[in-house]
Scaffold this motif. Structure first.
Motif, PDB file in Angstrom:
ATOM      1  N   SER A 282      15.049  72.294   4.874  1.00  0.00           N
ATOM      2  CA  SER A 282      15.534  72.414   6.255  1.00  0.00           C
ATOM      3  C   SER A 282      16.952  72.966   6.299  1.00  0.00           C
ATOM      4  CB  SER A 282      15.486  71.050   6.953  1.00  0.00           C
ATOM      5  OG  SER A 282      14.166  70.573   7.057  1.00  0.00           O
ATOM      6  N   HIS A 283      17.752  72.619   5.286  1.00  0.00           N
ATOM      7  CA  HIS A 283      19.141  73.099   5.243  1.00  0.00           C
ATOM      8  C   HIS A 283      19.198  74.597   4.962  1.00  0.00           C
ATOM      9  CE1 HIS A 283      23.451  73.152   4.409  1.00  0.00           C
ATOM     10  NE2 HIS A 283      23.178  73.797   3.272  1.00  0.00           N
ATOM     11  N   TYR A 284      18.404  75.074   4.007  1.00  0.00           N
ATOM     12  CA  TYR A 284      18.496  76.474   3.606  1.00  0.00           C
ATOM     13  C   TYR A 284      17.627  77.396   4.461  1.00  0.00           C
ATOM     14  CZ  TYR A 284      21.200  74.946  -0.396  1.00  0.00           C
ATOM     15  OH  TYR A 284      22.186  74.413  -1.176  1.00  0.00           O
ATOM     16  N   TRP A 285      16.641  76.844   5.149  1.00  0.00           N
ATOM     17  CA  TRP A 285      15.817  77.632   6.072  1.00  0.00           C
ATOM     18  C   TRP A 285      15.839  76.945   7.439  1.00  0.00           C
ATOM     19  CZ3 TRP A 285      14.555  77.252   0.875  1.00  0.00           C
ATOM     20  CH2 TRP A 285      14.461  78.470   0.180  1.00  0.00           C
ATOM     21  N   PRO A 286      16.988  76.986   8.127  1.00  0.00           N
ATOM     22  CA  PRO A 286      17.165  76.206   9.354  1.00  0.00           C
ATOM     23  C   PRO A 286      16.294  76.659  10.515  1.00  0.00           C
ATOM     24  CG  PRO A 286      19.022  77.693   9.019  1.00  0.00           C
ATOM     25  CD  PRO A 286      18.202  77.743   7.775  1.00  0.00           C
ATOM     26  N   ASP A 287      15.796  77.904  10.465  1.00  0.00           N
ATOM     27  CA  ASP A 287      14.963  78.387  11.567  1.00  0.00           C
ATOM     28  C   ASP A 287      13.514  77.936  11.459  1.00  0.00           C
ATOM     29  OD1 ASP A 287      17.100  79.589  12.782  1.00  0.00           O
ATOM     30  OD2 ASP A 287      16.729  81.561  11.910  1.00  0.00           O
ATOM     31  N   GLY A 288      13.192  77.223  10.388  1.00  0.00           N
ATOM     32  CA  GLY A 288      11.902  76.564  10.336  1.00  0.00           C
ATOM     33  C   GLY A 288      10.813  77.272   9.564  1.00  0.00           C
ATOM     34  N   THR A 289       9.585  76.956   9.946  1.00  0.00           N
ATOM     35  CA  THR A 289       8.400  77.325   9.171  1.00  0.00           C
ATOM     36  C   THR A 289       8.243  78.821   8.991  1.00  0.00           C
ATOM     37  OG1 THR A 289       7.309  75.358  10.062  1.00  0.00           O
ATOM     38  CG2 THR A 289       5.917  76.985   9.004  1.00  0.00           C
ATOM     39  N   LEU A 290       8.370  79.580  10.058  1.00  0.00           N
ATOM     40  CA  LEU A 290       8.142  81.021   9.960  1.00  0.00           C
ATOM     41  C   LEU A 290       9.192  81.690   9.075  1.00  0.00           C
ATOM     42  CD1 LEU A 290       6.261  83.242  10.890  1.00  0.00           C
ATOM     43  CD2 LEU A 290       7.732  83.620  12.873  1.00  0.00           C
ATOM     44  N   GLU A 291      10.429  81.194   9.116  1.00  0.00           N
ATOM     45  CA  GLU A 291      11.479  81.738   8.255  1.00  0.00           C
ATOM     46  C   GLU A 291      11.168  81.459   6.785  1.00  0.00           C
ATOM     47  OE1 GLU A 291      16.356  81.651   7.832  1.00  0.00           O
ATOM     48  OE2 GLU A 291      15.298  79.846   8.464  1.00  0.00           O
ATOM     49  N   LEU A 292      10.694  80.250   6.492  1.00  0.00           N
ATOM     50  CA  LEU A 292      10.351  79.915   5.111  1.00  0.00           C
ATOM     51  C   LEU A 292       9.136  80.717   4.644  1.00  0.00           C
ATOM     52  CD1 LEU A 292      10.750  78.278   2.553  1.00  0.00           C
ATOM     53  CD2 LEU A 292       9.431  76.410   3.599  1.00  0.00           C
ATOM     54  N   GLN A 365      -9.899  77.689   4.655  1.00  0.00           N
ATOM     55  CA  GLN A 365      -9.868  78.571   5.814  1.00  0.00           C
ATOM     56  C   GLN A 365      -9.259  77.878   7.032  1.00  0.00           C
ATOM     57  OE1 GLN A 365     -13.726  79.823   7.372  1.00  0.00           O
ATOM     58  NE2 GLN A 365     -12.915  81.854   7.822  1.00  0.00           N
ATOM     59  N   LEU A 366      -9.633  76.627   7.252  1.00  0.00           N
ATOM     60  CA  LEU A 366      -9.100  75.901   8.408  1.00  0.00           C
ATOM     61  C   LEU A 366      -7.591  75.698   8.268  1.00  0.00           C
ATOM     62  CD1 LEU A 366      -9.713  74.458  11.060  1.00  0.00           C
ATOM     63  CD2 LEU A 366     -10.053  72.352   9.752  1.00  0.00           C
ATOM     64  N   ALA A 367      -7.124  75.343   7.078  1.00  0.00           N
ATOM     65  CA  ALA A 367      -5.686  75.154   6.864  1.00  0.00           C
ATOM     66  C   ALA A 367      -4.929  76.458   7.075  1.00  0.00           C
ATOM     67  CB  ALA A 367      -5.438  74.612   5.452  1.00  0.00           C
ATOM     68  N   GLN A 368      -5.497  77.576   6.608  1.00  0.00           N
ATOM     69  CA  GLN A 368      -4.873  78.880   6.808  1.00  0.00           C
ATOM     70  C   GLN A 368      -4.680  79.189   8.286  1.00  0.00           C
ATOM     71  OE1 GLN A 368      -7.631  81.317   4.312  1.00  0.00           O
ATOM     72  NE2 GLN A 368      -5.857  82.646   4.158  1.00  0.00           N
ATOM     73  N   ILE A 369      -5.770  79.067   9.026  1.00  0.00           N
ATOM     74  CA  ILE A 369      -5.749  79.496  10.429  1.00  0.00           C
ATOM     75  C   ILE A 369      -4.863  78.583  11.266  1.00  0.00           C
ATOM     76  CG2 ILE A 369      -7.176  79.786  12.491  1.00  0.00           C
ATOM     77  CD1 ILE A 369      -9.437  80.641  10.557  1.00  0.00           C
ATOM     78  N   LEU A 370      -5.003  77.281  11.085  1.00  0.00           N
ATOM     79  CA  LEU A 370      -4.174  76.366  11.862  1.00  0.00           C
ATOM     80  C   LEU A 370      -2.703  76.519  11.483  1.00  0.00           C
ATOM     81  CD1 LEU A 370      -6.325  73.097  11.983  1.00  0.00           C
ATOM     82  CD2 LEU A 370      -6.139  74.919  13.686  1.00  0.00           C
ATOM     83  N   GLY A 371      -2.421  76.719  10.199  1.00  0.00           N
ATOM     84  CA  GLY A 371      -1.035  76.930   9.782  1.00  0.00           C
ATOM     85  C   GLY A 371      -0.451  78.190  10.395  1.00  0.00           C
ATOM     86  N   MET A 372      -1.237  79.255  10.414  1.00  0.00           N
ATOM     87  CA  MET A 372      -0.792  80.507  11.022  1.00  0.00           C
ATOM     88  C   MET A 372      -0.554  80.332  12.522  1.00  0.00           C
ATOM     89  SD  MET A 372      -3.086  83.989  11.330  1.00  0.00           S
ATOM     90  CE  MET A 372      -4.389  83.075  12.178  1.00  0.00           C
ATOM     91  N   ILE A 373      -1.485  79.658  13.186  1.00  0.00           N
ATOM     92  CA  ILE A 373      -1.372  79.428  14.626  1.00  0.00           C
ATOM     93  C   ILE A 373      -0.141  78.573  14.932  1.00  0.00           C
ATOM     94  CG2 ILE A 373      -2.444  78.202  16.559  1.00  0.00           C
ATOM     95  CD1 ILE A 373      -3.757  80.854  15.976  1.00  0.00           C
ATOM     96  N   GLY A 374       0.141  77.599  14.067  1.00  0.00           N
ATOM     97  CA  GLY A 374       1.254  76.695  14.308  1.00  0.00           C
ATOM     98  C   GLY A 374       2.609  77.354  14.158  1.00  0.00           C
ATOM     99  N   MET A 375       2.771  78.240  13.177  1.00  0.00           N
ATOM    100  CA  MET A 375       4.103  78.776  12.912  1.00  0.00           C
ATOM    101  C   MET A 375       4.429  80.009  13.753  1.00  0.00           C
ATOM    102  SD  MET A 375       3.698  80.454   9.120  1.00  0.00           S
ATOM    103  CE  MET A 375       2.754  81.949   8.828  1.00  0.00           C
ATOM    104  N   ALA A 376       3.419  80.721  14.247  1.00  0.00           N
ATOM    105  CA  ALA A 376       3.658  81.927  15.055  1.00  0.00           C
ATOM    106  C   ALA A 376       3.593  81.555  16.529  1.00  0.00           C
ATOM    107  CB  ALA A 376       2.634  83.002  14.720  1.00  0.00           C
ATOM    108  N   SER A 377       4.676  80.982  17.032  1.00  0.00           N
ATOM    109  CA  SER A 377       4.649  80.409  18.382  1.00  0.00           C
ATOM    110  C   SER A 377       5.378  81.255  19.419  1.00  0.00           C
ATOM    111  CB  SER A 377       5.285  79.010  18.354  1.00  0.00           C
ATOM    112  OG  SER A 377       6.619  79.072  17.880  1.00  0.00           O
ATOM    113  N   GLY A 378       6.005  82.363  19.015  1.00  0.00           N
ATOM    114  CA  GLY A 378       6.772  83.164  19.958  1.00  0.00           C
ATOM    115  C   GLY A 378       5.897  84.002  20.873  1.00  0.00           C
ATOM    116  N   ARG A 379       6.488  84.519  21.955  1.00  0.00           N
ATOM    117  CA  ARG A 379       5.745  85.367  22.879  1.00  0.00           C
ATOM    118  C   ARG A 379       5.471  86.721  22.248  1.00  0.00           C
ATOM    119  NH1 ARG A 379      10.560  84.874  25.633  1.00  0.00           N
ATOM    120  NH2 ARG A 379       9.531  83.864  27.388  1.00  0.00           N
ATOM    121  N   ASN A 380       4.531  87.435  22.822  1.00  0.00           N
ATOM    122  CA  ASN A 380       4.202  88.813  22.437  1.00  0.00           C
ATOM    123  C   ASN A 380       3.698  88.941  21.006  1.00  0.00           C
ATOM    124  OD1 ASN A 380       4.976  89.688  25.010  1.00  0.00           O
ATOM    125  ND2 ASN A 380       7.101  90.004  24.367  1.00  0.00           N
TER     126      ASN A 380
END
Length: 531
Positions: A282-292, A365-380
């Motif tokens: 969290s310290h080195y990647w403060p912007d969270g999941t998508l940054e990591l 497959q389920l972990a992949q898709i849900l993980g992708m859906i969870g971290m890509a939360s921005g508009r557009n």
């Protein structure tokens, strides 16, 4: 964003199959104010003969052309189209954008970008303005080796690796970060990047949901390997930009322990997951999941540098000459610049570690898709999903759309009026489960006309939302009755030629179906002497 329409006027790569096709993607949502209210109900394309995979291919081809790096595909192919979509800015004001490529008599056909201003289309030439009107991310998913969908992502990945190799040797560019690619392909090779990033920096709710469906209790440990001077590497080893060197330094500080082989320039980082590891990441990647995830993925894209030059040249030539018939080979794990190893979890109720690779394809497959859906939360964000539920068990297929709409993100779920709801999704399926979660106007059926060989696109004639699977199989896939071919053919034959004795015997070996009921009615008629 919301897609409005796609028209293909010419596509030589398809042998003319898609020429003249018009895909209405907007449905009944005709005004921007309805888009956020509509939330994140994915537009669903039902595909006969896999036609929509080509359409999604062309979306990504275009976006790659305006990004950077390997842009050879659209420049060399005879592909002509018009694409319209709506995209929002930070103030939720929507712009209507039209992108087209037409025959104009020149060798290198121009891509034209226009925006609707006061009911008139205004052509744009400023690259910065054009960039603002492109999707923030185009995220593709494929559960198999769908080269039609994955090729532009592979070209972007190869371009990134080349750019790192060049910039790392240039003292003026070495310290400058390279922008994240807009194109993201989530496939089996990126599975662990998505999963680890979410389990390290996702919210507690995200972490729990990712592992609870797989009867896992806790993420226990994992290993990262970075090898820069492997014998398979380019002469002199793989060189890193300052940005990537920083990532290596961050992982040293986050790891429970690490080993550095100076001669081979290989790092082995071991992580035993506890609260201190979470805090360090969290310290080195403060912007969270998508940054990591971006950090992991940038390192993983360097694996392309291990591929022999002859194979990479063949890939580039294949794109130009054969268009979609070429892809880069995947390096073996032992040769890769970056890889994960030994992901271990604790099983629910048992203090016994289990390796992630021992889980089923459906669980991966389920972990992949849900993980992708969870971290890509921005508009557009534009999602292009190729049969995302193909390895699921029937229960997960029934619950799939509900799961992705309700999956938590850092801005809330897509079932509510959030930034994450201002996204677009195209997915293909060959099963009746997903359409039953879709309103009729969000389901498109693609079918090849056997006489003209052209592709026809239509809406279902039934309301698919809440419809029973038998009705969807009949309407969308022309499967009627909804039983397998062997019993269906046997019943059809007995209806025409079967004696009462033969039908009686067959009925005792057939399960319940409407076709069986028809056969029973035929038996009754024979026994009553009506036929």
């Amino acid at each position: 964003m919301k897609l409005v329409s796609l028209t293909i006027t010419g596509a030589d790569t398809c042998g003319g199959l898609l020429d003249g096709i018009n895909v209405p993607l907007e449905g009944r949502m005709l005004i921007p104010t309805c888009l956020t209210q509509y939330a994140w109900s994915a537009r669903m394309a039902l595909v006969n003969h896999n036609c929509c995979k080509w359409l999604r291919k062309y979306f990504t081809q275009y976006f790659a052309n305006f990004h950077r790096r390997k842009n050879v595909v659209l420049q060399t192919m005879n592909f002509f189209f018009e694409l319209e979509y709506l995209i929002s800015d930070l103030y939720e004001k929507f712009s209507r954008v039209r992108i087209s490529r037409k025959r104009d008599g020149t060798r290198k056909k121009k891509i034209k970008v226009e925006v609707l201003v006061d009911e008139d289309w205004e052509e744009l030439n400023d690259p910065r303005r054009i960039s603002e009107l492109l999707p923030a991310k185009v995220i593709g998913y494929t559960s198999g080796d769908n080269e039609t969908l994955s090729l532009p992502f592979f070209a972007s990945r190869a371009g990134y690796a080349d750019e790192v190799a060049k910039n790392a040797k240039n003292k003026d560019k070495k310290d400058k970060p390279i922008k994240d690619p807009r194109l993201m392909l989530i496939d089996y090779s990126t599975n662990l990047e998505v999963l680890v990033a979410n389990l390290l920096l996702g919210s507690e709710d995200v972490k729990q949901r990712l592992i609870e469906t797989q009867r896992l209790e806790k993420f226990r440990s994992f290993r990262c390997v970075v090898q820069l001077n492997h014998p398979a590497a380019p002469s002199g080893g793989v060189k890193l930009t300052q940005e990537l060197q920083n990532y290596i330094g961050f992982m040293k500080k986050c790891s429970t322990c690490f080993e550095h082989n100076i001669k081979k320039n290989t790092y082995i980082f071991d992580f035993f997951i506890d609260e201190s590891v979470h805090q360090a990441f969290s310290h080195y990647w403060p912007d969270g999941t998508l940054e990591l995830y971006s950090c992991f993925h940038k390192l993983a894209m360097l694996n392309d540098l291990i591929i022999p030059k002859t194979s990479r040249k063949k890939f580039d030539t294949g794109i130009k000459d054969r268009r979609f018939a070429s892809r880069l080979p995947e390096p073996v794990d032992e040769h890769k610049v970056f890889r994960f190893e030994k992901l271990e979890f604790l099983l629910t109720g048992k203090n016994k570690p289990v390796d992630y690779v021992s889980l089923s394809d459906g669980e991966h497959q389920l972990a992949q898709i849900l993980g992708m859906i969870g971290m890509a939360s921005g508009r557009n964000v534009l999602f292009l999903l190729d049969e995302p539920e193909s390895h699921f068990n029937p229960r997960w297929r029934v619950e799939f759309i509900k799961m992705i709409r309700n999956f938590p993100t850092d801005v809330g779920s897509r079932a509510s009026n959030t930034e994450a709801a201002q996204q677009e999704c195209l997915l293909t399926t060959h099963s009746p489960f997903v359409p039953s979660d879709m309103q009729r106007e969000n389901v498109l059926i693609f079918k090849k006309d056997l006489e003209t060989t052209s592709i026809k696109v239509r809406l279902p004639e039934i309301q698919t939302y809440g419809s029973k699977f038998d009705a969807i199989l009949a309407e969308c896939f022309e499967i009627q009755p909804p039983i397998s071919a062997l019993p269906r053919d046997e019943i059809d034959n007995l209806l025409v030629k079967g004696s009462a004795e033969e039908i009686q015997t067959a009925l005792s070996n057939l399960g319940d179906s409407t076709a069986r009921m028809r056969l029973a009615a035929r038996l009754a008629a024979l026994q009553e002497g009506k036929e």
